[in-house]
Design an enzyme around this catalytic site. Structure first.
Site, PDB file in Angstrom:
ATOM      1  N   ASP A 192      -8.360  -1.373  15.956  1.00  0.00           N
ATOM      2  CA  ASP A 192      -7.229  -0.641  15.395  1.00  0.00           C
ATOM      3  C   ASP A 192      -5.922  -1.156  16.014  1.00  0.00           C
ATOM      4  O   ASP A 192      -5.948  -2.032  16.893  1.00  0.00           O
ATOM      5  CB  ASP A 192      -7.423   0.854  15.697  1.00  0.00           C
ATOM      6  CG  ASP A 192      -7.080   1.723  14.507  1.00  0.00           C
ATOM      7  OD1 ASP A 192      -6.136   1.365  13.782  1.00  0.00           O
ATOM      8  OD2 ASP A 192      -7.736   2.761  14.316  1.00  0.00           O
ATOM      9  N   ASP A 279      -4.503   4.309   5.783  1.00  0.00           N
ATOM     10  CA  ASP A 279      -5.794   4.983   5.641  1.00  0.00           C
ATOM     11  C   ASP A 279      -5.999   5.557   4.240  1.00  0.00           C
ATOM     12  O   ASP A 279      -5.091   6.156   3.653  1.00  0.00           O
ATOM     13  CB  ASP A 279      -5.908   6.145   6.630  1.00  0.00           C
ATOM     14  CG  ASP A 279      -6.104   5.650   8.047  1.00  0.00           C
ATOM     15  OD1 ASP A 279      -5.899   4.453   8.287  1.00  0.00           O
ATOM     16  OD2 ASP A 279      -6.457   6.481   8.900  1.00  0.00           O
TER      17      ASP A 279
HETATM   18  C1  GAL Z   1      -6.745   4.776  12.091  1.00  0.00           C
HETATM   19  C2  GAL Z   1      -7.748   3.970  11.283  1.00  0.00           C
HETATM   20  C3  GAL Z   1      -8.851   4.898  10.858  1.00  0.00           C
HETATM   21  C4  GAL Z   1      -9.507   5.473  12.084  1.00  0.00           C
HETATM   22  C5  GAL Z   1      -8.490   6.159  12.977  1.00  0.00           C
HETATM   23  C6  GAL Z   1      -9.083   6.557  14.300  1.00  0.00           C
HETATM   24  O1  GAL Z   1      -5.714   3.949  12.494  1.00  0.00           O
HETATM   25  O2  GAL Z   1      -7.105   3.393  10.177  1.00  0.00           O
HETATM   26  O3  GAL Z   1      -9.777   4.201  10.060  1.00  0.00           O
HETATM   27  O4  GAL Z   1     -10.167   4.451  12.789  1.00  0.00           O
HETATM   28  O5  GAL Z   1      -7.393   5.309  13.235  1.00  0.00           O
HETATM   29  O6  GAL Z   1      -8.158   7.207  15.132  1.00  0.00           O
END
Ligand code: GAL
Length: 640
Positions: A192, A279
């Site tokens: 991430d 997301d």
């Molecule tokens: C976001 C990511 C999600 C999930 C989340 C966890 O940035 O796009 O898929 O992993 O963080 O905190």
């Protein structure tokens, strides 16, 4: 009107040349396939991820329960083998030796005594014994997304001192990747990027002293400020460490910078999957947004490197049991664009209706087709998309996608499938498993609101002894796409992020605009040179170089090339060159905006890698070009 090579009044030159030495130009041909090859990674990863089902509230029971369900339900047998932990597994980075520690309260099998403290090895070994693979999660910065976005007190937030809570890879790439891949045996990592974006001194949790300041290099919504090269380089370091600790390259690097940092452009050179948008959450409009961020990017995907519009949200919100048509659409589209198929649902209690969607082997086969051709948009409007996917053995799949909330009568043409109007076309519905009555030329199909219908199609190919390049994007590497300044892509459906309407609006933020496209110009218009329109071909900016894995299967390359009418730069002239294994095979004179297409043809018999280069004469400009009807002809249709 469609332009064919026979109807074209040729105004250009056809020159067959002998080899010339490559000069120092960065666009010089390399004579080889330069993109990474992952021999053990044949198709987009399939499996399960904890985030959409549990957020940070994960534990061994939940994860192993879903893993067991993958096996017992038969999903694993259909290819869903990755069991991926997302945010929330970590306890801390141990003071002293910085060794990462697992939340042993949540993952009891990790509570190994020993010099390393906790270890995920028993957990991973267990998954491997079940015939599954294991995925882990980290952040490319010092801290993770949940540390800044999840409410304080959420389960799964790292504990300890400020340094112990720095669980991300930044400054620890080598040691962490060694632990995750060599010591613990994971097969997959999602990395991430909140650590690069959300820990500025202005951040409230940084101000309060909970986390160390990290001067952002990634700015959500302000793509011109992003330090794209630096972001790319950080991910590249992770890839290099993975290659070091797993030289057989049997791993997946999933880049999660949400389409930011220009990852839609460089992801293919650095990792195996890369998110193309923010997301997904279970709202129809977010699905449109995420799908659009990938749908025009077929040229950037190939075997071993796939666009990622985010994990499946089937089973929740607009894709729940009350919305099975939408759920099937979500699944169909993800399969058509070769997305990773990662279920985000608590599989310990799965209704049959959802299981029927994930386990549609015919749709899965589209995603997993070994040629790796992402579907190409054959028709685009705000209401309807028609996507065509070229499969192994010259077969086709077509998806008709009703984006709107009204019923729609869609006309599908044989031409959209690159099939002739003379022979009948048969369609097999991959959801109802019905064969439709054959049609000739075109047919009309009704779609319910938000419905997608997906078929395999068979008919007579327009190019019986060859392939249009837009039918073989999985064998193409866009080595240079000619983009000099990363610009946001304005063509994506703009959903209200997180359903809020504060601020001025949803501006385009994912760079990649002007990128190479199959059967369209780089600016998402129909290919057109002078007075000629082309239904098929490759649109790209000048100063570009494309590598094609031709593997000695073809005898002739042919295209009608020129400056595309969509060009912003009407002054520059462009030359087109074709190389085979590093030797110049053909080139054109310089052409400019408004000129008629020029034929370029090359003998590619015995050639392993073809390179197509469009060279701009002037140092500046953004000339858009078309390789109209670009195609490879083989001696025999059997070799396709
Ligand atoms: C976001 C990511 C999600 C999930 C989340 C966890 O940035 O796009 O898929 O992993 O963080 O905190």
């Amino acid at each position: 009107m469609n332009l064919t090579s026979t109807s074209l009044a040729v105004s250009g030159l056809l020159i067959l040349l002998t080899a010339q030495p490559a000069d120092a130009d960065p666009l010089a041909p390399t004579g080889r396939w330069t993109a990474p090859v992952y021999h053990s990674l044949k198709a987009p990863p399939m499996g399960w991820n904890s985030w959409n089902a549990f957020a940070t509230d994960i534990d061994e029971k939940k994860v192993m329960g879903s893993a067991q369900a993958l096996v017992s339900s038969g999903l694993a047998g259909l290819g869903y083998v990755y069991v991926n932990l997302d945010d929330g597994w970590w306890a801390k980075r141990r003071a002293g030796d910085a060794r990462m520690q697992v939340r042993a309260d949540a993952f009891p099998s990790a509570a190994e005594a020993g010099p390393d403290g906790t270890s995920f090895k028993p957990f991973v070994d267990q998954l491997h014994r079940m015939g599954l693979k294991a995925g882990i999660y980290s952040d490319i910065g010092r801290n993770s997304c949940s540390q800044v976005f999840s409410p304080l007190g959420s389960p799964g937030l790292p504990v300890g001192s400020l340094a112990e809570r720095e669980v991300g890879l930044f400054g620890h790439v080598d040691a962490d990747i060694r632990a995750y891949f060599k010591d613990w045996g994971f097969d997959y990592i999602k990395v991430d990027a909140c650590g690069l974006a959300d820990y500025s001194p202005r951040q409230q949790r940084v101000q309060s002293g909970q986390y160390r300041n990290f001067e952002p290099i990634l700015f959500r919504g302000r793509p011109t400020l992003n330090q794209n090269q630096r972001i790319r380089q950080l991910y590249q370091e992770v890839g290099a460490a993975m290659a070091k600790y797993r030289p057989q390259q049997d791993y997946v690097l999933s880049i999660c910078s949400w389409g930011q940092g220009d990852s839609r452009q460089w992801g293919k050179a650095v990792g195996n999957t890369w998110r193309t948008s923010d997301d997904l959450y279970p709202k129809w409009e977010r699905m449109l947004h995420a799908f659009d961020s990938t749908a025009t990017r077929a040229m950037y995907s190939r075997v071993g490197a796939w666009n990622d519009p985010d994990m499946l949200f089937i089973g929740a919100g607009d894709f729940d049991l009350a919305h099975l048509s939408e759920a099937r659409t979500h699944f169909t589209l993800w399969a058509m664009v070769n997305a990773p198929l990662l279920i985000g649902y608590d599989l310990r209690q799965t209704p049959k209706e959802l299981m029927d969607i994930w386990s549609n082997a015919d749709v899965i086969a589209l995603d997993q087709d070994p040629l790796g051709n992402q579907a190409v948009l054959a028709y685009r409007s705000n209401d309807v998309n028609i996507l065509v996917k070229s499969l192994t053995n010259g077969r086709k799949a077509v998806a008709l996608f009703n984006r709107s909330s009204s019923p729609f009568e869609v006309t599908l043409t044989a031409a959209q499938l690159k099939l002739t109007d003379e022979a009948p076309v048969t369609l097999r519905d991959l959801w109802s498993k019905q064969d439709l009555a054959p049609f000739t030329g075109e047919t009309k199909l009704r779609l319910a609101p938000h419905e997608s219908r997906v078929f395999t199609a068979q008919g007579q190919r327009r190019l019986p002894e060859g392939l249009y390049l837009s039918e073989m994007t999985g064998q193409i590497n866009v080595a240079e796409d000619g983009i000099s300044t990363a610009e946001p892509d304005p063509e994506l459906y703009r959903a209200s992020s997180w359903s809020r309407t504060t601020g001025p609006g949803e501006w385009p933020t994912y760079t990649g605009w002007g990128g190479a496209q199959a059967d369209a110009s780089p600016y998402s218009t129909g290919l057109a040179i002078g007075g000629h329109d082309f239904d098929y071909g490759i649109g790209i900016l000048a100063n570009s170089r494309i590598e094609i894995k031709s593997d000695r299967k073809f005898s002739t390359f042919r295209a009608e090339a020129g400056v595309d009418n969509a060009t912003r730069d009407r002054a520059s002239s462009v030359r087109f060159l074709v190389y085979g294994d590093g030797k110049l095979l053909a080139s054109t004179r310089a052409v400019k905006f408004g000129d008629q297409p020029v034929v370029i043809e090359a003998n590619v018999l015995g050639v392993l890698v073809i390179e197509l280069i469009a060279l701009r004469a002037s140092p500046r400009g953004d000339a858009a070009v078309a390789w109209g009807n670009a195609r490879l002809i083989s001696g025999s249709p059997r070799t396709l």
